[in-house]
Write an enzyme that holds these catalytic residues in place. Structure first.
Site, short mmCIF file in Angstrom:
data_model
loop_
_atom_site.label_atom_id
_atom_site.label_comp_id
_atom_site.label_asym_id
_atom_site.label_seq_id
_atom_site.Cartn_x
_atom_site.Cartn_y
_atom_site.Cartn_z
N HIS A 103 0.83 -1.20 0.00
CA HIS A 103 0.00 0.00 0.00
C HIS A 103 0.87 1.26 0.00
O HIS A 103 0.52 2.27 -0.61
CB HIS A 103 -0.91 0.01 1.22
CG HIS A 103 -1.79 -1.19 1.33
ND1 HIS A 103 -2.61 -1.43 2.41
CD2 HIS A 103 -1.99 -2.24 0.49
CE1 HIS A 103 -3.28 -2.55 2.24
NE2 HIS A 103 -2.91 -3.07 1.08
N GLN A 129 -5.40 -11.48 -6.06
CA GLN A 129 -4.34 -12.23 -6.73
C GLN A 129 -4.88 -13.24 -7.73
O GLN A 129 -4.29 -13.47 -8.80
CB GLN A 129 -3.45 -12.92 -5.70
CG GLN A 129 -2.71 -11.95 -4.79
CD GLN A 129 -2.05 -12.63 -3.61
OE1 GLN A 129 -2.01 -13.87 -3.52
NE2 GLN A 129 -1.54 -11.83 -2.68
N GLN A 165 12.81 -4.47 -5.80
CA GLN A 165 12.23 -5.32 -6.85
C GLN A 165 12.23 -4.67 -8.23
O GLN A 165 12.51 -5.34 -9.23
CB GLN A 165 10.81 -5.73 -6.46
CG GLN A 165 10.16 -6.65 -7.47
CD GLN A 165 8.96 -7.36 -6.91
OE1 GLN A 165 9.09 -8.33 -6.17
NE2 GLN A 165 7.77 -6.90 -7.25
#
Length: 450
Positions: free
Chosen positions: A15, A369, A329
């Site tokens: 978030h 997901q 990432q």
């Protein structure tokens, strides 16, 4: 009076990242931005960016969450104390000569809109999942009088979308769902949007990716103001090559993995990460470790919250495989040695992989997901969803099959890589001069300063 945006965020890495990236974009438009999350969440952020101010409100656990409290009680306390302390923060900022003129909040803290109303401040929801999931929830929850919000039919038709199977829906709508608190929160959010006649939200996507869904919402008088992908400038528009991090990591980044990646051939490494929240069972971790060890590809596994699950698992072939705790990432995905991303299907990771043009193997668990996995495999065709057993465990043979499908030299894998590259170009086009997200950011600016 100078315009001052307060961004209210729940204390989770997935978030925080898009909220901070939106904050940076607003700062570049000459707005003052304060980012607020819980006191404990704020204490965990390392190397916070200096162009945004940081502040906190309280959920009652300023020193850390107490696992003995029932989650339903925590949610109730979070809303009550969060509302009180957020209002106090806003009043304090005003007393310091920095009055808040606009509030942006995410779906976990919808009570921020009530605080904003009480203080006479305009506000907007920042939807940090896909437009697809927003449309599914919009169709399902808005104005629903059903006593049950679960869907029991085999196939589901939603405005602007192809047919979905039940397993492709967000987990909170599936018959197997037991997370009633999440469902109640979603009901509250979409009833709030409906009752307030809110006709626009900020969406963390981009027009070219989900144009049919965005158009479908326009016909229902709901504008999804797509401003994305929300990733650091160095990886999306190149306007600021030094902007390589979100600026709000809650974990210390591991070292030396970029050097290790640099020793590997182009497109040869399987990157594995299941996000900041997912904790793998020992059995699941063992199956993944075996599949990676037995595959012929190099791999980099970022274990995050699953570190304990790997303590008793021997990771073989240290030269071919590397296991680390945490990473940057977006920086890792942009490295040319990465050929595939084995992931959980969280929206941030999905978008970051699309930006990098990296095909995916998706192992979804919950929430959005499952729908994101469907998008990757069936709609965008830039990856594959791994099949699990009835107990939810992924077997090593299935993971090896999926990795080989994407990484191998076959026609199907080549097509996935091609689709991933095309989506990367579209993502970057959104932030070019005159691109859809650049235009929508200016539309948001107009609403903020109105």
């Amino acid at each position: 009076m100078a315009h001052h945006v307060l961004m209210v965020c729940s204390p989770a890495q997935g978030h925080i990242n898009p909220a901070l990236e939106l904050a940076k974009r607003l700062v570049k438009k000459d707005l003052r931005v304060t980012f607020a999350t819980t006191a404990h969440g704020l204490s965990r952020i390392h190397q916070a960016i200096d162009i945004v101010s940081f502040a906190s409100y309280s959920d009652g656990f300023d020193q850390g969450f107490d696992n003995s409290i029932a989650f339903a009680d925590y949610v109730s306390q979070f809303k009550r104390l969060g509302s009180e302390t957020l209002a106090a923060l806003i009043r304090n900022l005003a007393s310091q000569g920095c009055p808040v003129t606009f509030i942006i909040y995410n779906s976990v803290v919808p009570w921020s809109a009530d605080v904003a109303d009480e203080l006479g401040i305009p506000s907007a929801l920042h939807w940090i999942q896909s437009a697809t999931v927003f449309v599914i929830y919009w169709n399902h929850f808005r104005g629903s009088k059903s006593s049950s919000y679960l869907i029991s039919t085999t196939n589901v038709r939603v405005t602007g979308m192809p047919l979905l199977n039940i397993e492709d829906l967000p987990s909170f709508l599936q018959p197997s769902n037991t997370n009633n608190i999440a469902v109640e929160s979603l009901v509250e959010l979409f009833e709030m949007l409906d009752s307030r006649r809110i006709d626009w939200v900020i969406a963390s996507t981009f027009d070219a990716l989900e144009k049919d869904l965005i158009s479908a919402m326009e016909k229902e008088n709901m504008t999804l103001l797509s401003i994305g992908p929300l990733v650091p400038s160095a990886f999306i528009d190149g306007k600021n090559p030094e902007d390589t991090t979100f600026g709000g990591d809650m974990w210390e980044k591991s070292k030396d993995y970029m050097e290790w990646l640099g020793s590997k051939p182009v497109g040869s490494v399987v990157y594995v990460s299941f996000g900041s929240l997912r904790v793998l069972s020992p059995m699941q971790a063992r199956n993944i470790a075996r599949a990676l060890s037995e595959s012929r590809h190099s791999y980099l596994w970022v274990v995050g919250s699953s570190e304990k699950a790997l303590q008793n698992i021997e990771i073989e072939d240290s030269e071919r495989g590397l296991v680390v705790g945490w990473c940057n990432q977006v920086e890792l995905l942009a490295h040319p040695s990465i050929g595939c991303f084995v992931m959980h299907g969280g929206w941030n990771s999905t978008i970051e992989s699309l930006v990098a043009g990296v095909p995916m193997v998706v192992l979804p668990e919950w929430s959005d997901q499952t729908t994101n996995a469907w998008l990757v495999e069936r709609v965008w065709k830039c990856g594959v969803r791994a099949k699990v057993r009835e107990d939810g465990v992924l077997e090593e043979a299935e993971l090896k099959r999926c990795i080989e499908l994407v990484m191998g030299g076959g026609e199907e894998g080549a097509e996935m890589k091609k689709k991933a590259r095309e989506l990367s170009w579209l993502a970057k086009d959104a932030w070019k001069e005159g691109g859809s997200s650049e235009i929508n950011l200016d539309r948001l600016l107009e609403k903020i300063v109105a």
